[in-house]
Write an enzyme that holds these catalytic residues in place. Structure first.
Site, PDB file in Angstrom:
ATOM      1  CB  CYS B 104      -1.252   0.031   0.910  1.00 11.43           C
ATOM      2  SG  CYS B 104      -2.121   1.065   0.675  1.00 11.43           S
ATOM      3  CG  HIS B 331       1.972   3.351   3.250  1.00  7.61           C
ATOM      4  ND1 HIS B 331       1.698   4.853   2.812  1.00  7.61           N
ATOM      5  CD2 HIS B 331       1.169   2.736   3.174  1.00  7.61           C
ATOM      6  CE1 HIS B 331       0.061   4.493   2.898  1.00  7.61           C
ATOM      7  NE2 HIS B 331      -0.363   3.402   2.259  1.00  7.61           N
ATOM      8  N   GLY B 381      -2.520  13.749   4.960  1.00  8.10           N
ATOM      9  CA  GLY B 381      -3.640  13.894   6.178  1.00  8.10           C
ATOM     10  C   GLY B 381      -4.683  13.589   5.963  1.00  8.10           C
ATOM     11  CB  SER B 387      -1.239  15.734   1.895  1.00  7.29           C
ATOM     12  OG  SER B 387      -2.211  14.807   2.112  1.00  7.29           O
ATOM     13  CG  HIS B 406       1.499   5.356   7.341  1.00 11.12           C
ATOM     14  ND1 HIS B 406       1.057   5.356   8.203  1.00 11.12           N
ATOM     15  CD2 HIS B 406       0.526   4.734   6.824  1.00 11.12           C
ATOM     16  CE1 HIS B 406       0.263   4.947   8.302  1.00 11.12           C
ATOM     17  NE2 HIS B 406      -0.878   4.826   7.240  1.00 11.12           N
ATOM     18  N   GLY B 407       1.410   8.758   7.910  1.00  7.21           N
ATOM     19  CA  GLY B 407      -0.148   9.180   8.275  1.00  7.21           C
ATOM     20  C   GLY B 407      -0.609  10.464   8.970  1.00  7.21           C
TER      21      GLY B 407
END
Lengths: 146, 484
Positions: B104, B331, B381, B387, B406-407
């Site tokens: 992913c 990720h 984000g 983001s 990663h987020g």
């Protein structure tokens, strides 16, 4: 006794499944797994938050051998998930032909799905899964990766 | 098992805490978590930190088990987990340390359009993209292939699609690993996995996957932004998805294969999802071959989506309009990498689950145009916030095996989000803020509400302040396309 219930989980979906026997626990786990996807299917309606279908039009045999009963449940649900993903079916009933803690042969019954409302289910995980009998009722948690 | 509390940890800085090996007798190394004290309170009552401690039990693990500031509970590893094992010294490989959605990742496309020049086109572009890129549960794409052709894609990844006329050579050169992992062997991917994925190339899937048109609204580092080709007000396009059903089945298959191959390990595991195989064992090597094939599938997937996006863009803005891949970053992945441990260069297998590479300047894996500034790191984000683009640093090589977060990281369950947020209300409020939404269902939209996630600013600040990755640019969403 309820069949299954949703348990809060931050990122994924967790259900707690109950059964008066291990075989019934497997059936309720199968039903719970497809319930969380929020399916819509012809000839089916939701009653008391459960999808009830007039009849089933497809069936598949599932044969599993595993290390123990926990692995048996994960492998059984994973196989049903694979069949669902490839054929776009859901399975809500089953007949168990052979069942022990390490082996099963079952026929699962289902029908084609028009749509899924909520989530794509990636996999059945072992996390928190432990089949045990508490006050005479078999139960386990199951976490699905979504 | 006990969940570590703040009092069990050594505070190394405002942004880094360590759980020492004295916390639990089966820990092989300490655990480190990048967070603030405020962030600790968001995870203290779930199993995130327990799962982090469980990671330290992996044989051959080096230095620390690491959790990034977007840590949240998963299974096996927490999301945001990084673990590196020494494959020459009994190190192991664990499929649960990478997860079910193999490779992913996020691909960022840069365009030559300014958002201000295309604002009036965006509603129609959004609708066209929603039609061109299938999203939602199990929706197959328009790309079809035979099983033999699928094997070629599993073997060669994005390279195969360039050969078939999809996308460009530059697209694949700006992918991590150049869009092809060399260890791939399609014969070690099951028929079941292939059948789950064969009609899903070029599709987003559901959950937190998305396609966004964004606007560069802030530049923090002019030189690095210039190297990446980013400038203020530029329209960018971000694609977030993975290996769909094929990758999910590969992970399911190899967890079972390893359980069956090493039954004596199963009762000793802190979590069965942490099953592993020695890197040099047949199950270990076979898993890496299947993981690589699934990773190649994911790059091919994002490559086909890029192709579809480019076609739509050209329809609206002309054939000469530029849509170029800035970078494609994974990720959920595991790779062999060389890292320095106590002054010695070692070949490690680095598991990243909900974590990305953040390699600094000079690493050979970084594309040539970015060699002097470090590789791009993307921290998406939420659909209502922003983001970030960051750059990997030499500090990340020292601190975190060259890894970043990663987020934003979830704080609410999906059920809780749906109880608290009405999808239709959220859609209306996003539209009022100038964010156009195209999604399959309001319920799916509510699950991904901005309030269901941690504050992205805090997460990015931790990465920036620790020096793991430096802020380069902020991207504000203007169009959000989601599945169910």
């Amino acid at each position: 006794m309820i069949d299954f219930e949703l348990i809060p989980h931050t990122a994924d979906i967790k259900i707690r499944v109950y059964g008066i026997s291990k075989e019934q626990l497997f059936l309720h786990a199968l039903q719970g797994m497809f319930h969380v996807l929020g399916p819509t299917a012809l000839g089916c309606v939701y009653r008391n938050d459960r999808l009830v279908c007039q009849s089933y039009t497809v069936q598949h045999d599932i044969v599993i051998t595993a290390l123990d009963v926990d692995s048996l449940l994960v492998d059984f649900l994973s196989e049903a998930l694979y069949l669902s993903d490839v054929h776009n079916y859901i399975y809500l009933d089953m007949k168990m032909h052979i069942f022990s803690d390490r082996q099963l042969h079952a026929t699962v019954y289902g029908l084609p799905v028009i749509s899924f409302e909520i989530a794509e289910l990636k996999a059945v995980t072992y996390h928190d899964l432990h089949i045990q009998q508490i006050t005479g009722i078999w139960q386990t948690d199951i976490v699905f990766d979504i | 098992m006990n969940i570590p509390r703040l009092t069990d940890m050594i505070r190394i800085s405002d942004y880094l805490y360590e759980i020492p090996t004295s916390f639990r007798s089966d820990m092989n190394v300490p655990a480190r978590v990048y967070m603030t004290e405020q962030m600790y309170h968001a995870i203290k009552d779930d199993r995130s930190l327990l799962q982090l401690v469980n990671m330290t039990t992996l044989p051959g693990i080096q230095k620390y088990a690491i959790a990034m500031p977007d840590i949240h509970q998963g299974y096996g590893f927490p999301i945001g987990g990084v673990a590196a094992t020494d494959i020459q010294a009994g190190g192991v490989i664990s499929p649960g340390g990478i997860g079910y959605d193999i490779n992913c990742g996020v691909r960022l496309l840069k365009t030559d359009a300014l958002i201000s020049d295309i604002l009036s086109d965006l509603p129609a572009v959004a609708t066209a993209l929603f039609r061109a890129v299938p999203s939602g549960v199990g929706r197959g794409g328009s790309f079809t292939c035979s099983l033999d052709e699928l094997d070629q894609i599993l073997l060669h990844g994005a390279h195969q699609l360039v050969k078939q006329g999809y996308g460009t050579q530059e697209d694949r050169e700006f992918c991590q690993a150049n869009g092809r992992m060399m260890y791939a062997n399609p014969e070690l991917v099951s028929y079941r996995a292939k059948m789950r994925g064969i009609d899903q190339l070029g599709t987003l899937g559901s959950g937190n996957h998305f396609l966004e048109i964004q606007m560069v609204d802030e530049i923090y580092d002019d030189a690095t932004a210039h190297a990446y080709g980013l400038s203020k007000n530029m329209a960018t396009i971000m694609i977030h998805c993975g290996s769909r059903g094929l990758g999910h089945q590969v992970c399911t298959d190899y967890i079972k294969i390893m359980h069956d191959a090493f039954p004596q390990l199963v009762p000793t595991l802190a979590d069965r999802e942490l099953i592993y195989a020695p890197a040099h064992s047949t199950p270990g090597k076979n898993y890496v071959a299947a993981l690589s094939a699934a990773s190649n599938f994911a790059w091919a997937n994002r490559h086909l989506i890029t192709h579809a996006v480019r076609k739509v863009w050209h329809t609206f803005f002309g054939q000469s309009a530029s849509v170029a891949t800035l970078y494609d970053l994974s990720h959920n992945i595991g790779e062999y990498e060389i890292h320095e441990i106590d002054g010695v260069q070692k070949q490690l297998f680095v598991h990243r689950k909900g974590a990305t590479r953040a390699f600094g300047p000079g690493r050979p894996e970084v594309p040539t145009p970015y060699q002097s500034v470090g590789q791009p790191v993307f921290i998406p984000g939420t659909m209502g916030t922003a983001s970030y683009v960051l750059a990997g640093t030499s500090q990340s090589m020292i601190q975190s095996f060259g890894s970043s977060c990663h987020g934003a990281g979830r704080v609410w369950s999906r059920a809780h989000a749906k109880k608290r947020v009405q999808g239709a209300t959220l859609r209306a409020s996003l539209e009022r803020a100038g964010i156009i939404v195209r999604s399959g269902s309001d319920a799916g939209l509510a699950e991904e509400a901005p309030s269901a996630y941690k504050d992205i600013e805090q997460v990015v600040t931790v990465m920036h302040e620790t020096g793991i990755a430096k802020k380069v640019a902020r991207l504000r969403p203007r169009v959000v396309i989601k599945g169910e």
